[in-house]
Design an enzyme around this catalytic site. Structure first.
Site, PDB file in Angstrom:
ATOM      1  N   ASN B  69      51.671  71.863  66.468  1.00  0.00           N
ATOM      2  CA  ASN B  69      52.392  71.417  65.283  1.00  0.00           C
ATOM      3  C   ASN B  69      51.481  70.615  64.382  1.00  0.00           C
ATOM      4  OD1 ASN B  69      53.156  68.376  64.919  1.00  0.00           O
ATOM      5  ND2 ASN B  69      53.143  68.732  67.134  1.00  0.00           N
ATOM      6  N   ILE B  71      53.031  68.597  61.404  1.00  0.00           N
ATOM      7  CA  ILE B  71      54.198  68.298  60.578  1.00  0.00           C
ATOM      8  C   ILE B  71      53.836  67.259  59.516  1.00  0.00           C
ATOM      9  CG2 ILE B  71      56.603  67.520  60.625  1.00  0.00           C
ATOM     10  CD1 ILE B  71      56.209  70.120  62.204  1.00  0.00           C
ATOM     11  N   CYS B 130      48.921  59.944  65.693  1.00  0.00           N
ATOM     12  CA  CYS B 130      49.307  61.265  65.220  1.00  0.00           C
ATOM     13  C   CYS B 130      48.048  61.989  64.742  1.00  0.00           C
ATOM     14  CB  CYS B 130      50.310  61.165  64.083  1.00  0.00           C
ATOM     15  SG  CYS B 130      50.790  62.785  63.463  1.00  0.00           S
ATOM     16  N   ASN B 192      50.109  61.415  73.547  1.00  0.00           N
ATOM     17  CA  ASN B 192      50.465  62.119  72.328  1.00  0.00           C
ATOM     18  C   ASN B 192      49.853  63.519  72.420  1.00  0.00           C
ATOM     19  OD1 ASN B 192      51.226  62.742  69.645  1.00  0.00           O
ATOM     20  ND2 ASN B 192      50.940  60.612  69.038  1.00  0.00           N
TER      21      ASN B 192
END
Lengths: 279, 305
Positions: B69, B71, B130, B192
């Site tokens: 992903n 995002i 992230c 993560n």
């Protein structure tokens, strides 16, 4: 041209269902109708909405697969899914048996808005883009909205039976190779039709199909100043707004704040003029 | 009556099953699907000070037993979060943890400071890691010094418990974990997503618009287990395990290894009933093995030869 307010179903509960397969029928080349016993969904599904199905016995297929609700029969308490066996997920689905039970999530997404004052609902469907329109035609028939269906396929073998659609709509078919209907693109038929009909204000296009077709219809809608609603197909991991993977770029973004719609929650039906159609 | 509760520093959860940030929205999305109050804790999608539109599509790719992903942390910003999303979260009986990120250390501090003013939040998880956010040029948890600095700064303004979510995309995850521990973190969560990539061989283009993204799902579980093992061996604060957890066996593996609780992530997308089902299965496991409390199983890994 005013933007049509689309139907949202935010208050309709999303349910995890165990749905038994009533039948699987091959209706065109590698194209199947999967009929499921679904008492609740068959009553409250709206045309354009979709369900997410977990492919059984395929532990390495991670995501559910999204499918438009092809038809919903409240009396028989069944819903139909139309699919083309193209990938691993759909290939596995076609081998399922009557009586197998599927893990299904739905109903999901918004639906087409059919205005009662329409003088003509004009469907433009390309290939498997026909999927949402059987249920759609039930609604236009119930509400006496005159409906025309332009349905394009690559070749004759891909054409789904027309008897499903013919009682409720004027049907015009095209195929790329000319093996059925007019030879050429379905958008050529659409242009021809729009040139002959007046009163664009009270007509609306309802569109679903491959990206090049959508781009062409978007141009045509702008050229003829006709409203158009499109059901988009995007890759999605969840279908209910948490993976946020199904972003559709907005034509009129609020830069830095909101630049994308979510196909699963804010769609899959959009006013065509409000989105950028991308691959 | 089996005690399923677990302690994470100052937090007590009714059971160890939490839902990972970015896979559970703001919980409301699941309200018709599962009984939310049965969960150990809910961790929200990341909140930032300013709204973020997120990355262009294509944002996700399905792989065998995993996914990518990118995002880009789309969210409405902390003020709108408080107006639009918090009300539902406050109505829950389960523990609510808000995941927070910032472009700079000040961004984290400002966001947490604002959330300190409102009720219904039990703690914060700091998203240092992230892999899909480029601006700022700083990934806070890939460097022990910055991780220490930001943790210290947030600690000063946060009265509520602080969890730091760690990236596996570093040479030594425990070095970063120790830096967070020394500067006031109450717990760490790991891992993560791993940086990953996929290529379309027909078009020769990367499948993700941002070229690389975060790899998650059942495929990464062995990596997560090894990182959690490293962390519980080196740190004294609790470790919350994340990474490919999809079954009760997966949960047990992490608890035995020493995790105090677990977060379910990618599984929420394709099996949204998994979290509450696993809680039931964990309960059944305790009965079957005659455990009085679930804590009897935590950190019982036998590595003797």
């Amino acid at each position: 041209m005013a933007v049509i307010p689309l139907n949202t179903h935010d208050h309709q509960p999303i349910r995890l269902c165990r749905s038994e397969i009533v039948s699987i029928t091959e209706i065109a080349w590698e194209t199947f109708v999967l009929r499921l016993k679904e008492p609740a969904l068959s009553q409250n599904a709206h045309p354009g909405q979709f369900v997410e199905i977990r492919v059984p016995r395929c532990a390495d297929i991670l995501w559910r697969r999204p499918f438009s609700i092809h038809d919903a029969d409240g009396e028989a308490e069944t819903i139909d899914i139309l699919f083309h066996a193209v990938g691993r997920g759909t290939e596995a689905l076609k081998h399922l048996q009557v009586g197998d039970v599927l893990d299904l999530l739905g109903p999901l997404g918004n639906s087409f808005h059919i205005d009662d004052h329409l003088t003509e609902a004009i469907i433009v469907a390309g290939g498997l883009g026909i999927a949402p329109f059987k249920l759609f035609l039930r609604k236009t028939r119930q509400r006496n909205v005159p409906t025309t269906l332009f349905y394009g396929v690559g070749k004759k073998e891909q054409l789904c039976r027309l008897d499903d659609f013919q009682p409720s709509a004027q049907v015009r078919v095209s195929s790329v190779d000319g093996s059925v209907g007019s030879r050429g693109m379905v958008t050529d038929l659409l242009i021809e039709h729009l040139r002959t009909v007046p009163d664009m204000e009270r007509k609306c296009l309802f569109v679903c199909g491959p990206t090049p077709m959508l781009r062409k219809v978007q141009e045509i809608a702008a050229q003829f100043q006709i409203k158009a609603q499109v059901s988009v197909e995007t890759i999605m991991a969840c279908g209910f707004g948490v993976c946020v993977g199904c972003a559709v770029p907005m034509r009129f973004p609020d830069p830095g704040k909101k630049e994308y719609f979510l196909a699963c929650k804010e769609g899959p039906v959009f006013n065509m003029e409000e989105i950028i159609i991308h691959d | 009556m089996i005690d399923m509760s677990v302690k994470i520093g100052p937090l007590r959860l009714q059971n160890p099953i939490m839902t990972a940030s970015g896979t559970f929205g703001y919980a409301e999305e699941f309200k018709d699907i599962i009984p939310l109050n049965q969960l150990g804790a809910v961790i929200t999608k990341t909140v930032t000070v300013e709204p973020r539109p997120g990355n262009p599509p294509r944002r996700i790719v399905e792989l065998n037993n995993g996914m990518l992903n990118s995002i880009g942390l789309p969210n409405v910003g902390v003020e709108q979060f408080i107006i639009e999303k918090l009300y539902f979260l406050q109505s829950l009986k389960t523990t609510v943890i808000v995941n927070v990120a910032g472009k700079t250390g000040d961004g984290f501090v400002e966001c947490v400071r604002r959330l300190e003013d409102v009720d219904g939040i039990a703690g914060y998880e700091l998203n240092y890691s992230c892999p899909n956010v480029k601006e700022g040029g700083l990934s806070f948890s890939s460097n022990a010094a910055t991780a220490a600095q930001v943790t210290r700064a947030v600690r000063r303004v946060a009265k509520r418990p602080l969890i730091v979510k760690l990236t596996p995309n570093v040479t030594s995850i425990s070095e970063i974990g120790l830096a967070c521990q020394e500067n006031g973190a109450d717990a760490v969560s790991a891992i993560n997503t791993l940086v990953g990539m996929a290529v379309n061989v027909k078009t020769r283009r990367p499948k993700l618009a941002t070229i690389t993204g975060g790899y998650s799902g059942p495929a990464i579980k062995p990596i997560a287990l090894a990182k959690v093992y490293e962390l519980v061996s080196k740190l004294t604060i609790p470790v919350i395990a994340i990474g490919g957890i999809a079954t009760v066996e997966d949960v047990l593996e992490f608890l035995i290894t020493g995790a105090s609780a677990v977060q379910l992530g990618t599984v929420n997308f394709y099996d949204p009933g998994a979290s509450v089902r696993i809680i039931d299965e964990l309960h059944a496991y305790c009965i079957q093995h005659q455990l009085g409390s679930l804590s009897e199983i935590i950190a019982t890994l036998n590595i003797s030869r």
